[in-house]
Motif scaffolding. Structure first.
Motif, PDB file in Angstrom:
ATOM      1  N   LYS A 393     -20.847  -4.663 -25.362  1.00 16.12           N
ATOM      2  CA  LYS A 393     -19.888  -3.667 -24.875  1.00 16.12           C
ATOM      3  C   LYS A 393     -19.742  -2.489 -25.836  1.00 16.12           C
ATOM      4  N   PRO A 394     -19.385  -1.310 -25.300  1.00 17.50           N
ATOM      5  CA  PRO A 394     -19.150  -0.149 -26.162  1.00 17.50           C
ATOM      6  C   PRO A 394     -17.874  -0.306 -26.979  1.00 17.50           C
ATOM      7  N   ASN A 395     -17.735   0.490 -28.021  1.00 23.07           N
ATOM      8  CA  ASN A 395     -16.593   0.364 -28.925  1.00 23.07           C
ATOM      9  C   ASN A 395     -15.269   0.773 -28.294  1.00 23.07           C
ATOM     10  N   ASP A 396     -15.318   1.595 -27.227  1.00 19.89           N
ATOM     11  CA  ASP A 396     -14.062   2.046 -26.634  1.00 19.89           C
ATOM     12  C   ASP A 396     -13.480   1.047 -25.637  1.00 19.89           C
ATOM     13  N   ILE A 397     -14.046  -0.148 -25.565  1.00 15.38           N
ATOM     14  CA  ILE A 397     -13.477  -1.221 -24.748  1.00 15.38           C
ATOM     15  C   ILE A 397     -12.981  -2.307 -25.688  1.00 15.38           C
ATOM     16  N   ASP A 398     -11.649  -2.490 -25.738  1.00 17.32           N
ATOM     17  CA  ASP A 398     -11.079  -3.505 -26.643  1.00 17.32           C
ATOM     18  C   ASP A 398     -11.129  -4.877 -25.970  1.00 17.32           C
ATOM     19  N   ASP A 399     -10.647  -5.877 -26.680  1.00 13.34           N
ATOM     20  CA  ASP A 399     -10.738  -7.252 -26.192  1.00 13.34           C
ATOM     21  C   ASP A 399      -9.956  -7.458 -24.901  1.00 13.34           C
ATOM     22  N   VAL A 400      -8.798  -6.806 -24.800  1.00 16.33           N
ATOM     23  CA  VAL A 400      -7.980  -6.961 -23.588  1.00 16.33           C
ATOM     24  C   VAL A 400      -8.729  -6.390 -22.372  1.00 16.33           C
ATOM     25  N   GLU A 401      -9.248  -5.184 -22.521  1.00 16.09           N
ATOM     26  CA  GLU A 401      -9.960  -4.572 -21.400  1.00 16.09           C
ATOM     27  C   GLU A 401     -11.250  -5.337 -21.103  1.00 16.09           C
ATOM     28  N   ALA A 402     -11.902  -5.857 -22.136  1.00 10.19           N
ATOM     29  CA  ALA A 402     -13.104  -6.655 -21.907  1.00 10.19           C
ATOM     30  C   ALA A 402     -12.781  -7.861 -21.037  1.00 10.19           C
ATOM     31  N   GLY A 403     -11.616  -8.447 -21.271  1.00  7.58           N
ATOM     32  CA  GLY A 403     -11.192  -9.581 -20.445  1.00  7.58           C
ATOM     33  C   GLY A 403     -10.966  -9.176 -19.000  1.00  7.58           C
ATOM     34  N   VAL A 404     -10.407  -7.984 -18.800  1.00  7.50           N
ATOM     35  CA  VAL A 404     -10.183  -7.475 -17.440  1.00  7.50           C
ATOM     36  C   VAL A 404     -11.518  -7.267 -16.735  1.00  7.50           C
ATOM     37  N   ILE A 405     -12.472  -6.673 -17.444  1.00  8.92           N
ATOM     38  CA  ILE A 405     -13.769  -6.354 -16.840  1.00  8.92           C
ATOM     39  C   ILE A 405     -14.561  -7.616 -16.518  1.00  8.92           C
ATOM     40  N   THR A 406     -14.603  -8.566 -17.452  1.00  7.77           N
ATOM     41  CA  THR A 406     -15.362  -9.788 -17.176  1.00  7.77           C
ATOM     42  C   THR A 406     -14.702 -10.612 -16.074  1.00  7.77           C
ATOM     43  N   SER A 407     -13.390 -10.564 -16.007  1.00  9.08           N
ATOM     44  CA  SER A 407     -12.688 -11.243 -14.900  1.00  9.08           C
ATOM     45  C   SER A 407     -13.033 -10.580 -13.567  1.00  9.08           C
ATOM     46  N   LEU A 408     -13.114  -9.238 -13.581  1.00  6.58           N
ATOM     47  CA  LEU A 408     -13.503  -8.502 -12.379  1.00  6.58           C
ATOM     48  C   LEU A 408     -14.914  -8.899 -11.945  1.00  6.58           C
ATOM     49  N   ILE A 409     -15.832  -8.944 -12.895  1.00  9.19           N
ATOM     50  CA  ILE A 409     -17.208  -9.318 -12.556  1.00  9.19           C
ATOM     51  C   ILE A 409     -17.262 -10.719 -11.985  1.00  9.19           C
ATOM     52  N   ARG A 410     -16.523 -11.630 -12.595  1.00 10.94           N
ATOM     53  CA  ARG A 410     -16.502 -13.010 -12.091  1.00 10.94           C
ATOM     54  C   ARG A 410     -15.939 -13.086 -10.677  1.00 10.94           C
ATOM     55  N   SER A 411     -14.954 -12.248 -10.376  1.00 13.09           N
ATOM     56  CA  SER A 411     -14.359 -12.273  -9.027  1.00 13.09           C
ATOM     57  C   SER A 411     -15.348 -11.797  -7.969  1.00 13.09           C
ATOM     58  N   ILE A 412     -16.344 -11.032  -8.398  1.00 15.99           N
ATOM     59  CA  ILE A 412     -17.343 -10.488  -7.476  1.00 15.99           C
ATOM     60  C   ILE A 412     -18.520 -11.441  -7.323  1.00 15.99           C
ATOM     61  N   LEU A 413     -18.990 -11.985  -8.434  1.00 17.42           N
ATOM     62  CA  LEU A 413     -20.203 -12.799  -8.415  1.00 17.42           C
ATOM     63  C   LEU A 413     -19.894 -14.243  -8.047  1.00 17.42           C
ATOM     64  N   LYS A 414     -19.401 -14.405  -6.843  1.00 19.37           N
ATOM     65  CA  LYS A 414     -19.135 -15.731  -6.289  1.00 19.37           C
ATOM     66  C   LYS A 414     -20.380 -16.217  -5.562  1.00 19.37           C
ATOM     67  N   TYR A 415     -20.689 -17.485  -5.738  1.00 24.43           N
ATOM     68  CA  TYR A 415     -21.889 -18.019  -5.110  1.00 24.43           C
ATOM     69  C   TYR A 415     -21.808 -17.996  -3.582  1.00 24.43           C
ATOM     70  N   GLU A 416     -20.617 -18.252  -3.057  1.00 28.14           N
ATOM     71  CA  GLU A 416     -20.454 -18.235  -1.603  1.00 28.14           C
ATOM     72  C   GLU A 416     -20.131 -16.819  -1.149  1.00 28.14           C
ATOM     73  N   PRO A 417     -20.943 -16.245  -0.276  1.00 29.43           N
ATOM     74  CA  PRO A 417     -20.741 -14.852   0.147  1.00 29.43           C
ATOM     75  C   PRO A 417     -19.339 -14.569   0.691  1.00 29.43           C
ATOM     76  N   MET A 418     -18.769 -15.519   1.419  1.00 29.94           N
ATOM     77  CA  MET A 418     -17.453 -15.294   2.022  1.00 29.94           C
ATOM     78  C   MET A 418     -16.356 -15.132   0.977  1.00 29.94           C
ATOM     79  N   GLN A 419     -16.609 -15.603  -0.249  1.00 26.83           N
ATOM     80  CA  GLN A 419     -15.591 -15.527  -1.297  1.00 26.83           C
ATOM     81  C   GLN A 419     -15.640 -14.213  -2.072  1.00 26.83           C
ATOM     82  N   ARG A 420     -16.649 -13.409  -1.840  1.00 29.97           N
ATOM     83  CA  ARG A 420     -16.744 -12.131  -2.549  1.00 29.97           C
ATOM     84  C   ARG A 420     -15.800 -11.105  -1.926  1.00 29.97           C
ATOM     85  N   PRO A 421     -15.172 -10.274  -2.751  1.00 28.34           N
ATOM     86  CA  PRO A 421     -14.279  -9.246  -2.212  1.00 28.34           C
ATOM     87  C   PRO A 421     -15.075  -8.167  -1.489  1.00 28.34           C
ATOM     88  N   THR A 422     -14.414  -7.429  -0.622  1.00 26.11           N
ATOM     89  CA  THR A 422     -15.051  -6.283   0.023  1.00 26.11           C
ATOM     90  C   THR A 422     -14.976  -5.073  -0.905  1.00 26.11           C
TER      91      THR A 422
END
Length: 434
Positions: A393-422
């Protein structure tokens, strides 16, 4: 009297012994693709559609086309002219129907501002067949190359990431474009950095001299490469020269004016008419594209989730590619193993039913076995998403924001297509509201 060479085969050569031309490694489309059924030979100064469009510069090329800057003499403007190969032109019925639908929505839906709109379409006959030509507004570099082109040559490095604010703008505009496509029943099916284009300032008042191909051979622009047959004969199926694609990066809108549009609908399909296969880059494939299953707009969402990581770190989330068709099974295995390690364990049902080769890599208690797909004795286990993101990650992303971003990615990359957000739901995520 110079002898005339015989018509080349419509089949691409499988070995160097079948080549017609000298190969110099010039950074352009493969010269052997100039043959019946494939690319149309375009030379600077060529005209299309009864002289309406005059070619003055090469902008780039893709797997099945070349793209040129042309002067529209009828409307006194510059346009981008995409000349598709003859085989792809025969299969463009779905693409044309999708482009028509997009055009019909232009006046009613403001979200079309995030889609590259087609201005004209026509057929052009050449020595290699009939070629579909698509005309759009001229655009700046793709997101695949913009960061590199903005980086001075002496500072260039392999992995160039975008600043956080720029990456977020790129991603948000992509979501806005996906929202339009998906609500109109269109699946892009090739969402990747090379199909996300940056807009430019209006260049219509500039002279052709300002915009013509740079033939100097200086800086990032190697001089044109003469096309030469091995037998020394003149070839009517190929152009006289190969040209480097020269983007309009000088005129690209950056900062607060930066605007991104989704382009290239050659692989797109109607959601109710899914194809048997797609051309999505290997590392951006969702699991259903590897293991088989129903595909819909959620494959675009999976690709988007991977792009969040890539835009912010400069490296792909999954490091897989197919170099040779014989390697596809090995690549598929490696991709699934990386999903298992980076995201979360693959479902037991996949290991038992959908992935027959899983027993090579997993024991009865799900313990990892060797060898890896690359034949090493010890199984290699990738770091989880959060660790990989922290390392890149770049230096302008702190640990808190990194947690937000990785949580966002995890919410998208669901194995079951129906569980992915629109796409519409993702636009409401706090990270895109800042």
């Amino acid at each position: 009297m110079t002898s005339t060479p015989s018509t080349p085969s419509a089949t691409l050569p499988e070995s160097q012994s079948e080549w017609r031309f000298h190969d110099t490694g010039y950074p352009s489309e493969w010269v052997e693709s100039y043959r019946p059924g494939w690319l149309h030979p375009v030379n600077l100064g060529d005209t299309f559609k009864d002289g309406q469009y005059r070619v003055i510069r090469k902008l780039g090329y893709g797997s099945f086309s070349t793209v040129w800057l042309a002067r529209d003499t009828t409307n006194s403007r510059y346009v981008a002219l995409k000349v598709m190969d003859a085989q792809a032109s025969l299969k463009a019925k779905t693409e044309l129907s999708i482009l028509k639908r997009i055009n019909e929505c232009c006046s009613q839906d403001p979200l079309t501002q995030y889609i590259l709109i087609n201005l004209d379409a026509f057929q052009h006959l050449g020595p290699n067949g009939a070629h579909l030509c698509l005309v759009t507004e001229p655009m700046g570099p793709t997101i695949a190359s913009l960061a590199e082109e903005l980086t001075p040559l002496e500072e260039w490095k392999v992995n160039i990431r975008y600043p956080k604010l720029m990456a977020r703008r790129i991603l948000k505009h992509t979501l806005l474009g996906l929202t339009f496509l998906h609500k109109n029943g269109i699946v892009h099916a090739d969402l990747q950095p090379g199909n996300l284009l940056s807009t430019i300032s209006n260049i219509d008042q500039l002279s052709e001299g300002d915009l013509r191909q740079d033939l100097s051979g200086r800086g990032r622009n190697p001089a044109p490469e003469a096309v030469r047959r091995l037998d020394g004969l003149e070839d009517k199926w190929a152009p006289r020269y190969l040209f480097l694609g020269q983007s309009l990066v000088r005129y690209a809108k950056l900062g607060r004016e930066m605007h991104i549009k989704i382009s290239d609908f050659g692989a797109a399909f109607w959601a109710q008419e899914p194809p048997d296969s797609t051309v999505i880059p290997t590392a951006l494939r969702s699991p259903e594209l590897i293991l088989g299953g129903t595909i819909d707009s959620s494959i675009d969402i999976w690709s988007f989730g991977c792009l969040i990581f890539e835009m912010l770190t400069g490296v792909p989330l999954f490091s897989v590619m197919v170099l040779f068709e014989d390697d596809r099974k090995t690549t598929d295995d490696e991709h699934l193993l990386q999903m298992n390690d980076i995201l979360e364990p693959l479902p037991d049902s996949w290991l038992q039913e959908r992935w027959p080769r899983a027993k090579i890599y997993f024991g009865t208690e799900r313990e990892r076995l060797g060898p890896r797909p690359d034949d090493r004795d010890e199984p290699y286990i990738d770091d989880p998403l959060e660790v990989r993101f922290e390392e890149q990650k770049p230096n302008d992303i702190d640990d808190v924001e990194a947690g937000v971003i990785t949580s966002l990615i995890r919410s998208i990359l669901k194995y079951e297509p129906m569980q992915r957000p629109t796409a519409e739901e993702l636009l409401k995520h706090p990270w895109f509201q800042e």
